[in-house]
Design an enzyme around this catalytic site. Structure first.
Site, PDB file in Angstrom:
ATOM      1  N   ARG A 237       0.824  -1.198   0.000  1.00  0.00           N
ATOM      2  CA  ARG A 237       0.000   0.000   0.000  1.00  0.00           C
ATOM      3  C   ARG A 237       0.869   1.263   0.000  1.00  0.00           C
ATOM      4  O   ARG A 237       2.021   1.235   0.409  1.00  0.00           O
ATOM      5  CB  ARG A 237      -0.914   0.023   1.234  1.00  0.00           C
ATOM      6  CG  ARG A 237      -1.875  -1.142   1.337  1.00  0.00           C
ATOM      7  CD  ARG A 237      -2.749  -0.952   2.563  1.00  0.00           C
ATOM      8  NE  ARG A 237      -3.436  -2.177   2.940  1.00  0.00           N
ATOM      9  CZ  ARG A 237      -4.168  -2.295   4.043  1.00  0.00           C
ATOM     10  NH1 ARG A 237      -4.297  -1.258   4.863  1.00  0.00           N
ATOM     11  NH2 ARG A 237      -4.770  -3.430   4.322  1.00  0.00           N
ATOM     12  N   HIS A 238       0.243   2.369  -0.425  1.00  0.00           N
ATOM     13  CA  HIS A 238       0.906   3.669  -0.429  1.00  0.00           C
ATOM     14  C   HIS A 238       0.707   4.346   0.914  1.00  0.00           C
ATOM     15  O   HIS A 238      -0.292   4.107   1.603  1.00  0.00           O
ATOM     16  CB  HIS A 238       0.324   4.532  -1.553  1.00  0.00           C
ATOM     17  CG  HIS A 238       1.155   5.715  -1.904  1.00  0.00           C
ATOM     18  ND1 HIS A 238       1.067   6.914  -1.230  1.00  0.00           N
ATOM     19  CD2 HIS A 238       2.092   5.893  -2.877  1.00  0.00           C
ATOM     20  CE1 HIS A 238       1.907   7.777  -1.757  1.00  0.00           C
ATOM     21  NE2 HIS A 238       2.544   7.199  -2.763  1.00  0.00           N
ATOM     22  N   ALA A 239       1.663   5.205   1.288  1.00  0.00           N
ATOM     23  CA  ALA A 239       1.577   5.885   2.583  1.00  0.00           C
ATOM     24  C   ALA A 239       0.392   6.847   2.660  1.00  0.00           C
ATOM     25  O   ALA A 239      -0.208   7.012   3.727  1.00  0.00           O
ATOM     26  CB  ALA A 239       2.871   6.644   2.857  1.00  0.00           C
ATOM     27  N   ARG A 292      -9.025   3.569   5.544  1.00  0.00           N
ATOM     28  CA  ARG A 292      -8.301   2.716   4.611  1.00  0.00           C
ATOM     29  C   ARG A 292      -8.473   1.237   4.921  1.00  0.00           C
ATOM     30  O   ARG A 292      -8.512   0.406   4.006  1.00  0.00           O
ATOM     31  CB  ARG A 292      -6.831   3.105   4.551  1.00  0.00           C
ATOM     32  CG  ARG A 292      -6.046   2.927   5.827  1.00  0.00           C
ATOM     33  CD  ARG A 292      -4.642   3.537   5.698  1.00  0.00           C
ATOM     34  NE  ARG A 292      -3.919   2.975   4.577  1.00  0.00           N
ATOM     35  CZ  ARG A 292      -2.950   3.606   3.909  1.00  0.00           C
ATOM     36  NH1 ARG A 292      -2.597   4.837   4.253  1.00  0.00           N
ATOM     37  NH2 ARG A 292      -2.331   3.018   2.903  1.00  0.00           N
TER      38      ARG A 292
END
Length: 401
Positions: A237-239, A292
């Site tokens: 995943r992206h930050a 998220r």
């Protein structure tokens, strides 16, 4: 051809005629000189015959060649010289005096003790670009530390953001600390060669693996300061961008990058979940960041229901950035890689082995001609190098004792 006609260009070889004395070993240095060779430079790899580059001995082998050595040393020339002897040091110094670039990745201070430091060589070759790659730089207390890729990945902060959420920090699968330093070395050498065209002067370049990899953290550095928290590992995943990551399909993994609200809307259509658009938890990026984990669970359950090929077709139809997670053998045969001729064959005694090409294409020329130069055997080009660089015949004992 008239004086005003441009020179014909055959392949992307801007460093044709540039002499590189390569005193490197292992990965960071040889990766840099491999890129320089790909760009047309005459790279002469000088090794101690009694302590040759250890990557020559890393199995498995393709005939006489280590897979590791072959990958980052094809297209170079080899000469052997024991730099602990007077003859060996004399030969190396003669070559350095004729070189455009000397590149090494010994521990700081080692080349000075060999008589090949920047001050010594630039006294007779002021145009020389002397590039040193090390773990923590050429000066200061850190310079004394031994360094390998995993040490650099740890101390640079890179490992702290790599791994699964709530899991242990992980080393990147490729030796990115080495390879990023090699890339920065090529960039710095290219800039120094350009500057030399204007001034006639060489340079002493200090490339630190620690500095190079830390610089790649980029927005993680600002994110930590603005948020007041050090970013944690999030797997694929992206930050900050949600959703972006890999998902398990029924027969493999696929990655999706819905980086904008438009792509998010397209994604909901592609997975037949347009109801998510009216869910207040996911209405914008800030909301998706806050929720998220809930969104990840929904997407994970959804992607499990169909195959990678099915999802690729649907995601492509709705213009969602996506791609299958390929293994290396699949990558070599991937249609995009084949179309772009990303890999090229080099000859070995047991057949061809594919290696990567320089990954930039000059579209005014087209793809470079296929090159099949293999990695050199230790010292096999000694006579030719001495003739080409020094303009004389080699002495029988020169550089070997």
């Amino acid at each position: 051809m008239s004086e005003t006609d441009p020179m014909p260009r055959v392949g992307m070889k801007p460093f044709s005629g540039i002499k590189i004395l390569d005193l490197t070993h292992a990965l960071a240095g040889p990766f840099a000189t491999q890129l320089l060779a790909d760009l047309g430079a005459d790279v002469v790899k000088l090794e101690n015959p009694n302590h040759q580059d250890f990557s020559r001995s890393i199995p498995p082998f393709a005939g006489d060649h280590s897979h590791y050595f072959l990958a980052i040393n094809h297209g170079k020339r080899s000469i052997a010289a024991d730099l602990r002897t007077e003859n060996g040091r004399r030969l190396a110094f003669e070559l350095a005096a004729k070189a455009d670039v000397l590149i090494e990745n010994f521990r700081p201070g080692a080349v000075d003790r060999m008589g090949l430091g920047h001050e010594a060589v630039s006294a007779v070759n002021p145009a020389l670009i002397h590039c040193s790659i090390s773990g923590f730089g050429q000066e200061g207390d850190g310079s004394k530390r031994p360094a390998y890729d995993i040490v650099i990945q740890a101390m640079s902060g890179f490992m702290s953001v790599t791994g699964e959420h709530d899991g242990a920090p992980l080393r990147s699968g490729v030796s990115i600390g080495d390879m990023v330093a090699g890339l920065y070395a090529v960039q710095a050498i290219s800039a120094a060669l350009y500057e030399r065209e204007k001034t006639g002067q060489g340079a002493a370049l200090d490339v630190s693996m620690f500095d190079a990899l830390a610089s790649m953290l980029s927005y993680y550095v600002t994110l930590a300061q603005v948020s007041g928290r050090s970013p944690q590992p999030n797997g694929s995943r992206h930050a900050t961008i949600v959703p972006l990551g890999s998902y398990r399909a029924s027969d493999g993994f696929i990655v999706v990058a819905a980086t904008t609200d438009a792509f998010w809307r397209n994604l909901t259509k592609a997975i037949d979940r347009e109801d998510l658009l009216s869910d207040r938890r996911f209405v914008d990026l800030a909301s998706r960041q806050e929720h998220r984990e809930e969104l990840a669970k929904i997407l994970e359950e959804t992607f499990l229901q169909r195959s990678v090929a099915d999802w690729t077709e649907s995601l492509d139809k709705h213009d969602v950035p996506n791609g299958p997670v390929l293994d290396i053998l699949s990558l070599i045969d991937n249609p995009v890689a084949v179309e772009r001729q990303l890999f090229r064959p080099v000859e070995t005694t047991v057949g061809d082995v594919m290696v990567t090409r320089y990954p930039v294409i000059d579209r005014s020329i087209g793809l470079p001609e296929e090159r099949r130069d293999t990695a050199p055997a230790l010292g096999e080009n000694r006579a030719d190098v001495i003739r080409d660089w020094l303009g004389r015949e080699p002495a029988v004992e020169e550089g070997t004792t």
